[in-house]
Design an enzyme around this catalytic site. Structure first.
Site, PDB file in Angstrom:
ATOM      1  N   ARG A  59       0.854  -0.841   0.170  1.00  0.00           N
ATOM      2  CA  ARG A  59       0.048   0.237  -0.105  1.00  0.00           C
ATOM      3  C   ARG A  59       0.621   1.045   0.004  1.00  0.00           C
ATOM      4  O   ARG A  59      -0.078   2.027  -0.997  1.00  0.00           O
ATOM      5  CB  ARG A  59      -0.905  -0.124   1.215  1.00  0.00           C
ATOM      6  CG  ARG A  59      -1.795   0.886   1.008  1.00  0.00           C
ATOM      7  CD  ARG A  59      -3.220   1.547   2.154  1.00  0.00           C
ATOM      8  NE  ARG A  59      -3.219   0.317   3.142  1.00  0.00           N
ATOM      9  CZ  ARG A  59      -3.054   0.344   4.216  1.00  0.00           C
ATOM     10  NH1 ARG A  59      -1.158   1.025   5.052  1.00  0.00           N
ATOM     11  NH2 ARG A  59      -3.195  -0.583   5.256  1.00  0.00           N
ATOM     12  N   TYR A 112     -15.351  19.385 -12.215  1.00  0.00           N
ATOM     13  CA  TYR A 112     -15.167  18.117 -12.528  1.00  0.00           C
ATOM     14  C   TYR A 112     -16.921  18.551 -11.133  1.00  0.00           C
ATOM     15  O   TYR A 112     -16.443  18.061 -10.184  1.00  0.00           O
ATOM     16  CB  TYR A 112     -14.221  17.509 -12.202  1.00  0.00           C
ATOM     17  CG  TYR A 112     -14.341  16.093 -12.450  1.00  0.00           C
ATOM     18  CD1 TYR A 112     -14.656  15.894 -14.339  1.00  0.00           C
ATOM     19  CD2 TYR A 112     -13.928  15.082 -11.794  1.00  0.00           C
ATOM     20  CE1 TYR A 112     -15.541  13.818 -13.605  1.00  0.00           C
ATOM     21  CE2 TYR A 112     -14.034  13.279 -11.750  1.00  0.00           C
ATOM     22  CZ  TYR A 112     -14.507  13.328 -12.730  1.00  0.00           C
ATOM     23  OH  TYR A 112     -14.487  12.260 -13.564  1.00  0.00           O
ATOM     24  N   ASP A 184      -6.293  20.863 -11.547  1.00  0.00           N
ATOM     25  CA  ASP A 184      -6.765  20.116 -11.931  1.00  0.00           C
ATOM     26  C   ASP A 184      -6.100  20.479 -13.015  1.00  0.00           C
ATOM     27  O   ASP A 184      -6.843  20.778 -13.868  1.00  0.00           O
ATOM     28  CB  ASP A 184      -7.917  19.778 -11.935  1.00  0.00           C
ATOM     29  CG  ASP A 184      -8.700  18.448 -12.530  1.00  0.00           C
ATOM     30  OD1 ASP A 184      -8.222  17.697 -13.407  1.00  0.00           O
ATOM     31  OD2 ASP A 184      -9.296  17.598 -11.828  1.00  0.00           O
ATOM     32  N   LYS A 209      -7.166   9.774 -17.751  1.00  0.00           N
ATOM     33  CA  LYS A 209      -7.353  10.074 -19.083  1.00  0.00           C
ATOM     34  C   LYS A 209      -6.505  10.040 -20.404  1.00  0.00           C
ATOM     35  O   LYS A 209      -5.900   8.626 -20.334  1.00  0.00           O
ATOM     36  CB  LYS A 209      -8.190  11.520 -19.128  1.00  0.00           C
ATOM     37  CG  LYS A 209      -8.388  11.768 -18.391  1.00  0.00           C
ATOM     38  CD  LYS A 209      -9.985  11.310 -18.459  1.00  0.00           C
ATOM     39  CE  LYS A 209     -11.744  11.091 -17.499  1.00  0.00           C
ATOM     40  NZ  LYS A 209     -11.920  12.738 -16.790  1.00  0.00           N
TER      41      LYS A 209
HETATM   42  C1  LIG Z   1     -12.434  12.251 -15.464  1.00  0.00           C
HETATM   43  C2  LIG Z   1     -11.815  13.457 -14.551  1.00  0.00           C
HETATM   44  C3  LIG Z   1     -10.930  13.294 -13.237  1.00  0.00           C
HETATM   45  C4  LIG Z   1     -11.709  12.208 -12.099  1.00  0.00           C
HETATM   46  O1  LIG Z   1     -10.592  11.600 -12.774  1.00  0.00           O
HETATM   47  P1  LIG Z   1     -10.704   9.545 -12.485  1.00  0.00           P
HETATM   48  O2  LIG Z   1      -9.703   9.200 -12.863  1.00  0.00           O
HETATM   49  O3  LIG Z   1     -12.035   9.412 -13.730  1.00  0.00           O
HETATM   50  O4  LIG Z   1     -11.308   9.542 -11.085  1.00  0.00           O
HETATM   51  C5  LIG Z   1     -10.816  14.584 -13.164  1.00  0.00           C
HETATM   52  N1  LIG Z   1     -10.890  15.585 -13.091  1.00  0.00           N
HETATM   53  C6  LIG Z   1     -10.960  16.344 -14.366  1.00  0.00           C
HETATM   54  C7  LIG Z   1     -11.093  17.304 -15.305  1.00  0.00           C
HETATM   55  C8  LIG Z   1     -11.703  14.819 -15.104  1.00  0.00           C
HETATM   56  O5  LIG Z   1     -12.139  14.542 -16.686  1.00  0.00           O
END
Ligand SMILES: *Cc1c(COP(=O)(O)O)cnc(C)c1O
Length: 391
Positions: A59, A112, A184, A209
């Site tokens: 972990r 988000y 982010d 992503k």
């Molecule tokens: C998809 C997304 C997230 C979250 O990511 P996950 O890997 O799906 O938990 C966070 N910020 C943005 C801008 C996103 O598009």
């Protein structure tokens, strides 16, 4: 990489080599997935060194997480990075690391959706006061600071509506007041924006992503400067948010082609965005690299490029016609997420989410992710879709 680079290497070269240590893996250039929970110690003396040994329990880190984190920290120019099981959990780490009951956190109104839900359902429940701010506020953010404001979170461009924030102005205001900043950066990735170079303390990405890029892994990562790193690492550890070895392997592999894919996503998306802007059914294109986007000047100022994800607003709002358009698409699929090799078209409704600054744009919004298909084929699919919309 054998030695730290001098002179500094370009992003493409770093993406190719960062985190790779062939000498540790019988010459293998990629780090194999290490499936480990228990890690045993040869001697009591070794055991006593925990937690200062590199690895002591699955972990808390494995060679798979260390390789990915080293690569990301190098790319971000961060002191260090920690991987988590999703982008959303990475955001929670950044939020929880610096806050306690009674603190005040500023979140952009266009963040988000699940980030917003986590703020409401978790942070607020634990006594943290969340306030949403208009994303284009820039240096004006300082008017919202209170004595207990701990963190300004940014997301640029914003989910669904793609406003590009004045990162430098927000950071300057926060720094002057001794407040931490986080961003982010899932849309841009370090290929197109290195937030820490602009003074942001903590950078969060959904590696699900573009970094993974193949729609087959869930992963998040948090990078921090030296001052913020201990709190970030502690929060990730205490929350138990470790990433799986398979996912880390896939994301490390994804990094090696990130710049090549990003260049193609950018070129194809720009081509399609410009084409969509000429279509009578399209009211507005929300693409940071186009003048019609809010914060286009900020994009020019801070970003090295764009990704393949943007929005459009259609004049039409009739549900039957929208459904006819979407149901008949052959290459574009409807799906959450973006950043993979395949194109996506996602119906969205920004208006009900917002509280700080109403989304007043009439018309139906769609988010597009332009994948790696041929753009002529994609335009043909969209053109046929727009015809169904107007029929
Ligand atoms: C998809 C997304 C997230 C979250 O990511 P996950 O890997 O799906 O938990 C966070 N910020 C943005 C801008 C996103 O598009």
């Amino acid at each position: 990489m054998k030695k730290p680079p001098s002179p500094p290497l370009s992003t493409a070269t770093l993406l190719t080599h960062a985190g790779s240590h062939p000498q540790r893996y019988h010459g293998a250039v990629s780090v194999p997935p290490h499936r480990m929970s228990t890690i045993v110690f040869d001697t009591y003396e070794e055991f006593e060194k925990v937690p200062k040994t590199p690895f002591y329990y699955g972990r808390a880190g494995t060679p798979s997480s260390a390789a990915f984190e080293e690569a990301i920290a190098t790319l971000e120019g961060a002191h260090n990075s920690v991987s988590t099981c999703s982008g959303l959990s990475a955001i929670l780490v950044a939020l929880i690391a610096f806050t306690r009951a009674g603190d005040h956190v500023l979140m952009p109104d266009n963040c988000y959706g699940p980030s917003r839900k986590s703020c409401e359902d978790i942070l607020r429940r634990f006594g943290v006061d969340i306030e949403y701010y208009p994303p284009m506020i820039g240096g004006g953010i300082s008017a919202l600071f209170r004595p207990h404001t701990r963190l300004v979170f940014m997301e640029s461009p914003g989910s669904l509506t793609f406003e590009v924030q004045d990162i430098g102005a927000i950071v300057a205001a926060a720094k002057a007041a001794g407040i931490r900043t986080a961003i982010d950066n899932s849309w841009a990735t370090p290929v197109n924006l290195r937030p820490l170079a602009h003074g942001v303390d903590v950078c969060v990405m959904s590696a699900t992503k573009y970094v993974s890029g193949h729609s087959d892994a869930m992963l998040g990562v948090v990078s921090a400067n030296e001052e913020c790193w201990p709190a970030i690492k502690r929060a990730a550890l205490m929350l138990g948010l470790c990433a799986g070895s398979e996912e880390l392997y896939l994301a490390s592999r994804g990094l090696r082609t990130l710049h090549v894919r990003m260049a193609q996503h950018q070129a194809s998306a720009l081509d399609i965005a410009h084409w969509l802007a000429t279509q009578p059914a399209v009211k507005r294109v929300l693409h940071p690299a186009l003048g019609s986007a809010r914060g286009h000047d900020n994009w020019k100022k801070y970003y090295q490029g764009a990704s393949g994800t943007f929005g459009i607003i259609l004049h039409e709002t009739d549900r039957t016609k929208i459904a006819r358009m979407l149901d008949g698409m052959t290459l574009f699929s409807m799906g959450f997420s973006w950043g993979g090799f395949e194109s996506l078209l996602f119906p969205e409704q920004p208006a009900p989410i917002r509280t700080a600054e109403p989304w007043t744009e009439s018309g139906f919004s769609l988010r597009l992710h332009i994948g790696l298909e041929d753009t002529t084929d994609l335009k043909n699919d969209l053109e046929a879709g727009l015809k169904r919309l107007l029929a």
